[in-house]
Every structure is written in structure tokens, then in C-alpha cells.
Design a protein around this motif. Structure first.
Motif, mmCIF file in Angstrom:
data_model
loop_
_atom_site.group_PDB
_atom_site.id
_atom_site.type_symbol
_atom_site.label_atom_id
_atom_site.label_comp_id
_atom_site.label_asym_id
_atom_site.label_seq_id
_atom_site.Cartn_x
_atom_site.Cartn_y
_atom_site.Cartn_z
ATOM 1 N N MET A 1 0.666 -1.276 -0.112
ATOM 2 C CA MET A 1 -0.101 0.400 0.273
ATOM 3 C C MET A 1 0.667 1.072 0.346
ATOM 4 O O MET A 1 1.985 1.153 0.664
ATOM 5 C CB MET A 1 -1.188 0.931 1.623
ATOM 6 N N TYR A 2 0.271 1.955 -0.194
ATOM 7 C CA TYR A 2 1.303 3.411 -0.202
ATOM 8 C C TYR A 2 -0.099 4.603 0.161
ATOM 9 O O TYR A 2 -1.136 4.334 0.027
ATOM 10 C CB TYR A 2 1.314 3.876 -1.791
ATOM 11 N N VAL A 3 0.682 5.335 1.162
ATOM 12 C CA VAL A 3 0.573 7.295 1.696
ATOM 13 C C VAL A 3 1.193 7.952 0.525
ATOM 14 O O VAL A 3 2.006 7.968 0.300
ATOM 15 C CB VAL A 3 0.445 7.861 2.531
ATOM 16 N N ILE A 4 0.064 7.979 -0.253
ATOM 17 C CA ILE A 4 0.528 9.733 -1.239
ATOM 18 C C ILE A 4 0.135 11.096 -0.856
ATOM 19 O O ILE A 4 -1.236 11.279 -0.427
ATOM 20 C CB ILE A 4 0.352 9.504 -2.451
ATOM 21 N N ASN A 5 0.789 12.040 -0.256
ATOM 22 C CA ASN A 5 1.085 12.968 0.482
ATOM 23 C C ASN A 5 1.184 14.709 -0.156
ATOM 24 O O ASN A 5 2.253 14.091 -1.215
ATOM 25 C CB ASN A 5 2.270 13.569 1.533
ATOM 26 N N LEU A 6 -0.076 14.972 -1.157
ATOM 27 C CA LEU A 6 0.103 15.719 -1.615
ATOM 28 C C LEU A 6 0.058 17.528 -0.984
ATOM 29 O O LEU A 6 -0.495 17.840 -0.496
ATOM 30 C CB LEU A 6 -1.392 16.117 -2.742
ATOM 31 N N ARG A 7 1.190 17.963 -1.819
ATOM 32 C CA ARG A 7 1.702 19.111 -0.794
ATOM 33 C C ARG A 7 1.287 20.627 -1.865
ATOM 34 O O ARG A 7 1.932 19.970 -3.270
ATOM 35 C CB ARG A 7 2.672 19.066 0.355
ATOM 36 N N TYR A 8 0.070 21.127 -1.454
ATOM 37 C CA TYR A 8 0.140 22.245 -3.018
ATOM 38 C C TYR A 8 1.293 23.449 -2.945
ATOM 39 O O TYR A 8 1.859 23.955 -2.290
ATOM 40 C CB TYR A 8 -0.865 22.653 -3.025
ATOM 41 N N THR A 9 1.778 23.362 -4.007
ATOM 42 C CA THR A 9 2.949 24.224 -4.438
ATOM 43 C C THR A 9 2.141 25.712 -5.401
ATOM 44 O O THR A 9 2.758 26.128 -5.615
ATOM 45 C CB THR A 9 4.444 23.604 -5.722
ATOM 46 N N GLY A 10 1.562 25.123 -5.935
ATOM 47 C CA GLY A 10 0.565 26.613 -6.442
ATOM 48 C C GLY A 10 -0.240 27.375 -5.382
ATOM 49 O O GLY A 10 -0.809 26.535 -4.061
ATOM 50 N N ALA A 11 -0.480 28.061 -6.200
ATOM 51 C CA ALA A 11 -1.740 29.329 -5.251
ATOM 52 C C ALA A 11 -3.335 28.447 -5.544
ATOM 53 O O ALA A 11 -3.441 27.669 -6.486
ATOM 54 C CB ALA A 11 -1.774 30.628 -6.217
ATOM 55 N N LEU A 12 -4.381 29.232 -4.411
ATOM 56 C CA LEU A 12 -5.091 28.105 -3.898
ATOM 57 C C LEU A 12 -5.652 28.352 -5.578
ATOM 58 O O LEU A 12 -7.213 27.612 -5.440
ATOM 59 C CB LEU A 12 -5.589 28.989 -2.890
ATOM 60 N N ALA A 13 -5.618 29.450 -6.027
ATOM 61 C CA ALA A 13 -6.904 30.105 -6.990
ATOM 62 C C ALA A 13 -6.373 29.316 -8.612
ATOM 63 O O ALA A 13 -7.347 28.457 -9.096
ATOM 64 C CB ALA A 13 -6.412 31.523 -7.109
ATOM 65 N N GLU A 14 -5.569 28.293 -8.276
ATOM 66 C CA GLU A 14 -4.513 27.831 -9.442
ATOM 67 C C GLU A 14 -5.268 26.462 -8.981
ATOM 68 O O GLU A 14 -5.477 25.547 -9.734
ATOM 69 C CB GLU A 14 -3.018 27.771 -9.295
ATOM 70 N N ILE A 15 -5.336 26.382 -7.793
ATOM 71 C CA ILE A 15 -5.643 24.375 -7.675
ATOM 72 C C ILE A 15 -7.438 24.482 -7.360
ATOM 73 O O ILE A 15 -7.725 22.931 -7.679
ATOM 74 C CB ILE A 15 -5.595 24.368 -5.840
ATOM 75 N N ASP A 16 -8.241 25.597 -7.291
ATOM 76 C CA ASP A 16 -9.503 25.409 -7.469
ATOM 77 C C ASP A 16 -9.855 25.055 -9.139
ATOM 78 O O ASP A 16 -10.796 24.661 -8.996
ATOM 79 C CB ASP A 16 -10.134 27.221 -6.716
ATOM 80 N N ASP A 17 -9.244 25.963 -9.877
ATOM 81 C CA ASP A 17 -9.046 25.844 -11.436
ATOM 82 C C ASP A 17 -9.247 24.941 -11.921
ATOM 83 O O ASP A 17 -9.655 23.405 -12.519
ATOM 84 C CB ASP A 17 -8.653 27.145 -11.719
ATOM 85 N N ALA A 18 -7.966 23.929 -11.095
ATOM 86 C CA ALA A 18 -7.483 22.429 -11.522
ATOM 87 C C ALA A 18 -9.027 20.719 -10.889
ATOM 88 O O ALA A 18 -7.842 19.790 -11.157
ATOM 89 C CB ALA A 18 -5.873 21.684 -11.450
ATOM 90 N N LEU A 19 -9.429 21.724 -9.776
ATOM 91 C CA LEU A 19 -9.379 20.957 -8.672
ATOM 92 C C LEU A 19 -10.912 20.199 -9.338
ATOM 93 O O LEU A 19 -11.279 18.857 -9.308
ATOM 94 C CB LEU A 19 -10.180 21.866 -8.113
ATOM 95 N N ASP A 20 -12.018 20.189 -10.538
ATOM 96 C CA ASP A 20 -12.728 19.445 -11.366
ATOM 97 C C ASP A 20 -11.913 18.242 -12.111
ATOM 98 O O ASP A 20 -12.935 17.304 -11.978
ATOM 99 C CB ASP A 20 -13.828 20.128 -12.026
#
Length: 99
Positions: A1-20
């Protein structure tokens, strides 16, 4: 099994744009049986995914498909572990726990 830990490196506005697109990606790998748990961190600085049933090379290829990875919006730390215990009442298929 794997735990994948994502840490945002972009601005939250960019994250929101890519969220869908990221959610479509997650759904594809939940349907394929690769991802078993996923969700955002609190506070909202990234997310966590638990994956199972694949080798590391295939997992790396799957991570590369994530829109967050393709747009360089997140850094991924992958921790492999061997699940040996499961809480009573937790309904995971038997292959997820090595007894």
C-alpha cells in the motif's frame, strides 16, 4: 500500500481552477480499484491519497496523470507500507491487509 502526501505548490486559485479535472482523475482510479481513500488536508495545504494493489512504477505513472502534477501545482511524497492490522468493522477487501 502507499500513502501519497500532496503538498500544494500553486496558489489556491490555481488549485481551484484544476480541481474538477483532479476529481475526474481521482474517480477514474477509484473505479479502477487503485485508490481506496482520498481527501484534502486540514488546513487546506494539500491532500492525501491511499493506493493499493499496484507496483511503484505504475503508481508513479498514475501520479504523473494528475492534473495537479501536469500543471506543477503539487509536490508528491509517496510512502510505501505493508498493512498488517485493520480496525474491526473497517470493510477493506482481504488483499489490503497482509496477515
Amino acid at each position: 500500500m502507499y500513502v501519497i502526501n500532496l503538498r500544494y505548490t500553486g496558489a489556491l486559485a490555481e488549485i481551484d481552477d484544476a480541481l474538477d479535472a483532479h476529481r475526474v482523475y481521482l474517480e477514474r482510479y477509484f473505479a479502477a480499484g487503485v485508490f481506496v481513500i482520498a481527501g484534502p488536508k486540514v488546513p487546506r495545504e494539500g491532500g492525501v491519497i491511499v493506493a493499493s494493489g499496484i507496483d511503484r512504477d505504475r503508481l508513479d505513472a498514475i501520479i504523473a496523470e494528475d492534473p495537479f502534477a501536469q500543471q506543477r501545482l503539487a509536490h508528491y511524497d509517496v510512502i510505501e507500507f505493508k498493512a498488517t492490522r485493520l480496525a474491526p468493522g473497517l470493510n477493506l477487501p482481504e488483499p489490503f491487509v497482509d496477515r
